[in-house]
Motif scaffolding. Structure first.
Motif, PDB file in Angstrom:
ATOM      1  N   TYR A 124       7.758  27.029 108.466  1.00 49.92           N
ATOM      2  CA  TYR A 124       7.966  27.054 106.517  1.00 49.92           C
ATOM      3  C   TYR A 124       8.989  26.644 106.397  1.00 49.92           C
ATOM      4  O   TYR A 124      10.015  27.247 105.193  1.00 49.92           O
ATOM      5  N   PHE A 130      -8.259  22.658 105.076  1.00 49.36           N
ATOM      6  CA  PHE A 130      -8.155  22.325 106.904  1.00 49.36           C
ATOM      7  C   PHE A 130      -9.269  21.526 107.383  1.00 49.36           C
ATOM      8  O   PHE A 130      -9.809  21.721 108.475  1.00 49.36           O
ATOM      9  N   ARG A 185     -13.840  31.406 108.173  1.00 45.78           N
ATOM     10  CA  ARG A 185     -13.417  30.780 106.614  1.00 45.78           C
ATOM     11  C   ARG A 185     -14.951  31.006 106.276  1.00 45.78           C
ATOM     12  O   ARG A 185     -15.240  29.630 106.184  1.00 45.78           O
ATOM     13  N   GLU A 194       1.135  38.489 108.748  1.00 44.55           N
ATOM     14  CA  GLU A 194       2.067  37.341 108.766  1.00 44.55           C
ATOM     15  C   GLU A 194       2.082  37.590 107.410  1.00 44.55           C
ATOM     16  O   GLU A 194       1.701  38.322 106.390  1.00 44.55           O
ATOM     17  N   ARG A 207       9.329  34.114 104.480  1.00 44.57           N
ATOM     18  CA  ARG A 207       9.796  32.566 105.200  1.00 44.57           C
ATOM     19  C   ARG A 207       9.987  31.074 104.357  1.00 44.57           C
ATOM     20  O   ARG A 207      10.440  30.660 105.280  1.00 44.57           O
ATOM     21  N   LYS A 253       2.823  25.582 117.250  1.00 42.42           N
ATOM     22  CA  LYS A 253       3.625  26.340 116.101  1.00 42.42           C
ATOM     23  C   LYS A 253       4.179  27.389 116.382  1.00 42.42           C
ATOM     24  O   LYS A 253       4.272  28.125 117.016  1.00 42.42           O
ATOM     25  N   HIS A 254       5.184  27.652 115.546  1.00 43.74           N
ATOM     26  CA  HIS A 254       5.653  27.257 114.181  1.00 43.74           C
ATOM     27  C   HIS A 254       6.733  26.465 114.937  1.00 43.74           C
ATOM     28  O   HIS A 254       7.689  27.090 114.535  1.00 43.74           O
ATOM     29  N   ARG A 285       4.355  38.254 112.133  1.00 48.23           N
ATOM     30  CA  ARG A 285       4.207  37.877 113.054  1.00 48.23           C
ATOM     31  C   ARG A 285       4.029  37.795 114.956  1.00 48.23           C
ATOM     32  O   ARG A 285       3.255  36.725 116.062  1.00 48.23           O
ATOM     33  N   ASP A 319       2.927  22.972 108.277  1.00 49.47           N
ATOM     34  CA  ASP A 319       2.217  24.390 107.662  1.00 49.47           C
ATOM     35  C   ASP A 319       1.980  23.909 106.943  1.00 49.47           C
ATOM     36  O   ASP A 319       2.510  23.389 106.078  1.00 49.47           O
ATOM     37  N   TRP A 320       0.494  24.820 106.776  1.00 48.03           N
ATOM     38  CA  TRP A 320       0.396  24.974 104.842  1.00 48.03           C
ATOM     39  C   TRP A 320       1.186  24.818 103.727  1.00 48.03           C
ATOM     40  O   TRP A 320       1.910  25.905 103.487  1.00 48.03           O
ATOM     41  N   ASP A 353      -7.729  27.716 112.334  1.00 44.85           N
ATOM     42  CA  ASP A 353      -7.060  29.507 113.174  1.00 44.85           C
ATOM     43  C   ASP A 353      -8.077  30.332 114.042  1.00 44.85           C
ATOM     44  O   ASP A 353      -8.709  30.684 113.894  1.00 44.85           O
ATOM     45  N   MET A 375       2.145  22.125 115.374  1.00 47.94           N
ATOM     46  CA  MET A 375       2.803  22.072 113.557  1.00 47.94           C
ATOM     47  C   MET A 375       3.635  22.888 113.277  1.00 47.94           C
ATOM     48  O   MET A 375       4.447  23.535 113.904  1.00 47.94           O
TER      49      MET A 375
HETATM   50  C1  BGC Z   1      -0.381  29.802 108.182  1.00 48.90           C
HETATM   51  C2  BGC Z   1      -0.549  29.384 109.941  1.00 48.90           C
HETATM   52  C3  BGC Z   1      -1.785  28.752 109.851  1.00 48.90           C
HETATM   53  C4  BGC Z   1      -2.542  28.497 108.431  1.00 48.90           C
HETATM   54  C5  BGC Z   1      -3.709  27.702 107.665  1.00 48.90           C
HETATM   55  C6  BGC Z   1      -0.239  29.421 107.250  1.00 48.90           C
HETATM   56  O1  BGC Z   1       0.134  30.332 106.372  1.00 48.90           O
HETATM   57  O2  BGC Z   1       1.871  30.273 108.602  1.00 48.90           O
HETATM   58  O3  BGC Z   1       0.082  29.236 111.006  1.00 48.90           O
HETATM   59  O4  BGC Z   1      -1.809  28.168 110.910  1.00 48.90           O
HETATM   60  O5  BGC Z   1      -2.229  29.131 107.111  1.00 48.90           O
HETATM   61  O6  BGC Z   1      -3.933  28.900 107.656  1.00 48.90           O
END
Ligand code: BGC
Length: 722
Positions: free
Chosen positions: A236, A70, A95, A454, A201, A190-191, A157, A268-269, A87, A233
């Motif tokens: 996916y 992060f 976290r 999510e 997704r 986002k997204h 979501r 996105d991640w 987030d 951001m």
């Molecule tokens: C989510 C994002 C989130 C990112 C970081 C992804 O799985 O789609 O919305 O910001 O993770 O946690």
């Protein structure tokens, strides 16, 4: 009674005005002022360019991918620290395995509840709370607001987003962005874009026309960009056959060129699968930047991280050093513009503001909980002798959406806590109430809902046990109030006719159930209105069926990360007709329409006047009408202004929301509302010319209390260009 006034009036200029013989207070919107970073773009980008010129290629490569899940790498030479990104839209997701940024953070009501308030100013205040908590924890970038349009009720979501209407979402988002960034925290839109389902997704492909994109799926992002958001951001999913994070069409063409976004674009991640394309697409930052390659999602493409591939791509001549420099420069320019080189991100004095944030959360819930049904004015509950039975599924549970948006919160007030706090001994709680208890109660409050998240979608239908329990209870007692906790629409047709009252409470956050109890008791009149249409049955909705043939809903993250599954197409063939635009065009009556919500007061709309009956292209029209609280309690009303273009060269929706105002009125209070309609409000997106056009001819202005409750109507003519 009604002690808790709603603080919406401060939104507007108030002054007296002559309406006929009456002197009425005029209520209208303040001008919206976008956010400007402390250092303007030109200066920031120039300075960033100089910094990047003095960096080695290895140093630049360190910048273009995240670190430790992060973080963005520091630039020591520029005094820019390592930055933490956190987030999400409804508060800070702690976290604890990473650096301890905060001990606790306030779980605010979810964004779809915020949208149900239709209170623009509140969206700004809400976002400032999140922004201040970020700063209190040393968090530089908030990974929100999320703003994908509500296309299907099943999207896991939806609770994180701003409903089905692009205009409403846009107005809330722009205020959110300004509210967030005035605290010094960077907002991330986002997204981007068309991430409207969470079923597989990473392997879904949104197939969407340019007109649909511009009229429906882009306006909230455009509003965020115009409001000054400093980060975006990508999504996916694929958009028209390419993954968003590596799509030239998505990033370079649509986001950078069409919307004019200049600052930081991150993925996105784990969503870059072709590093060469990603570098060329206009993306700046690959997140999280590295990770465990044994994860099943890497089976297909292997290591695709930008940091680990950049050198190879440079050696092979597939990307150039200037591509890498451009990415590093955009990241650094964003940081410099926010003066992150000048002052520390962390400001622990803001911890003192948390009690204030809880209050804003409570206020949001007061204004965003929606009363959908109230037969025989069962609510508010009046009379201290009335015996209330609390039962159902989530009375003593923390109701909130899951995934990265989840905020742990603290001091949670569950629904049963809130009922006991407000009604004391009047309340008896029994999740498995007996028939006798149900029959004997004066009022039964039943909790039902869904736990959305999510990573997957959920069914429109509630579990059978919930539907049958509500029906069972309703057969035994005629004073049943159902409280629904969900992130989007659920099937209520199963028992809607059998119960006396329904309150849609979404996910109200750690303190929101207190607001629900206040509404039940009549301390505050409900004033939320639906930012979505709730269909009678899943089959009625646009986008149905929403699952690829032969597939079923799943929960859990495994399928979400399987990149080996074949990409499936989601054809947006309903075009610009989603939400109420769909139900109205198809003449399908939803169970509860967009913009609908009951109050304990009544409101009368009258004396609609337009500033002109004919306007020239480019001119603005002022719409005035009188709004009166004819009820006997203080309450807030959301007046909605729709436009229809009955004759156009393309199919246009029956009507489209183009302005709204929320105003708090005392019993008997009467005001003059003034709203404006600009040229863009009459326009549609012409695919052939790739431009917005307002075609000359007649337009209707419709003013009312909901999309299906138009009280006043007048037309005007847009003249030909001469
Ligand atoms: C989510 C994002 C989130 C990112 C970081 C992804 O799985 O789609 O919305 O910001 O993770 O946690």
């Amino acid at each position: 009674m009604y002690k808790l006034a709603i603080s919406v009036v401060s939104l507007f200029f108030l002054f007296a005005c002559n309406q006929g013989s009456e002197q009425l207070k005029v209520v209208k919107h303040n001008n919206f002022v976008p956010y400007s970073p402390p250092v303007p773009y030109k200066e920031a980008v120039k300075k960033a360019g100089e910094i990047v010129n003095n960096m080695t290629i290895d140093e630049k490569i360190e910048m273009i991918g995240g670190h430790n899940s992060f973080f963005i790498h520091e630039v020591e030479s520029a005094n820019l620290p390592r930055l933490y990104l956190s987030d999400a839209t409804q508060g800070v997701h702690l976290r604890k395995n990473l650096d301890a940024q905060l001990e606790k953070s306030v779980a605010l009501p979810c964004p779809i509840l915020l949208t149900s308030t239709w209170n623009r100013e509140l969206a700004g205040k809400y976002a400032s709370c999140v922004g201040e908590e970020c700063r209190a924890g040393g968090i530089a970038v908030l990974l929100g607001p999320g703003m994908n349009l509500y296309r299907i009720a099943q999207n896991g979501r939806n609770f994180e987003y701003f409903g089905e209407d692009p205009y409403l979402a846009a107005r809330m988002i722009e205020n959110y962005v300004v509210g967030m960034q005035r605290t010094g925290t960077i907002a991330t839109l986002k997204h981007f874009v068309c991430n409207n389902t969470d079923h597989r997704r990473r392997t879904s492909n949104s197939v969407v026309s340019n007109r649909t994109l511009h009229e429906l799926y882009l306006p909230a992002f455009k509003a965020g960009v115009d409001a000054g958001a400093m980060a975006v951001m990508t999504a996916y999913n694929q958009v028209n056959d390419e993954w968003a994070a590596q799509s030239d069409f998505v990033v370079n063409k649509t986001l950078r060129k069409d919307l004019g976004f200049k600052w930081l674009v991150m993925s996105d991640w784990w969503s870059v699968w072709d590093p060469e394309k990603a570098i060329k697409s206009g993306l700046d930052l690959d997140m999280p930047g590295d990770g465990d390659l044994n994860w099943s999602m890497f089976n297909k493409f292997g290591d695709t991280f930008l940091r680990s591939n950049a050198k190879r791509l440079l050696n092979e001549g597939k990307v150039s050093e200037s591509d890498i420099s451009r990415m590093a420069r955009n990241i650094i320019a964003t940081e410099l513009a926010m003066e992150l080189d000048k002052k520390p991100v962390k400001d622990t004095s803001l911890l003192e503001k948390f009690p204030m944030h809880e209050k804003i959360g409570l206020q949001t819930a007061r204004e965003g909980i929606v009363l959908l049904k109230n037969e025989n004015n069962l609510l508010p509950i009046e009379g201290e002798e009335l015996k209330i039975l609390a039962t159902g599924f989530f009375m003593d549970k923390r109701m909130s959406g899951g995934g990265s948006a989840d905020v742990e919160g603290y001091n949670w007030v569950t629904l049963i806590d809130a009922l006991r706090n407000r009604f004391g001994e009047q309340v008896v709680f029994n999740p498995q109430a007996t028939n006798k208890e149900i029959e004997k109660a004066d009022i039964v409050i039943v909790s039902v809902g869904t736990l959305d998240s999510e990573g997957w979608n959920r069914s429109f239908d509630l579990p059978d046990e919930m539907d049958s329990r509500v029906r069972e209870i309703a057969a035994l007692n005629s004073n049943v109030v159902v409280v629904v906790n969900s992130g989007g629409g659920v099937n209520m047709a199963e028992w809607n006719d059998d119960v006396a009252a329904i309150l849609y409470s979404w996910y109200p956050g750690q303190m929101g159930n207190t607001a629900l109890a206040e509404i039940l008791a009549g301390d505050v009149s409900p004033s939320g209105k639906l930012p979505i249409s709730i269909e009678k049955m899943a089959e009625d909705a646009p986008g149905y069926p929403f699952l690829p043939e032969g597939e079923e809903l799943y929960t859990g993250w495994d399928i979400d990360s399987q990149l080996d599954s074949a990409v499936y197409d989601i054809i947006y063939d309903e075009g610009v007709f989603t939400g109420y635009r769909w139900y109205e065009a198809k003449k399908i009556e939803p169970l509860y329409p967009f913009g609908f919500g009951l109050s304990y007061a009544d409101f009368e709309y009258s004396k609609l006047k337009l500033s002109a009956s004919k306007i020239k292209p480019g001119e603005t029209l002022t719409v005035k009408f009188v709004l009166e609280n004819t009820g006997d309690v203080e309450a807030a009303e959301i007046a909605q202004l729709y436009i229809s273009d009955p004759k156009a060269s393309v199919d246009r929706p029956v009507k489209e929301l183009k302005n709204f105002i929320k105003v708090n009125l005392m019993p008997g209070e009467k005001i003059l509302v003034e709203l404006e309609i600009g040229p863009e409000d009459m326009s549609f997106y012409n695919e052939n010319t790739a431009a917005w056009v307002a075609e000359p001819g007649k337009f209707n202005v419709l003013v009312g209390a909901a999309s299906n409750d138009i009280r006043l109507e007048k037309s005007f003519e847009l003249m030909e260009q001469n």
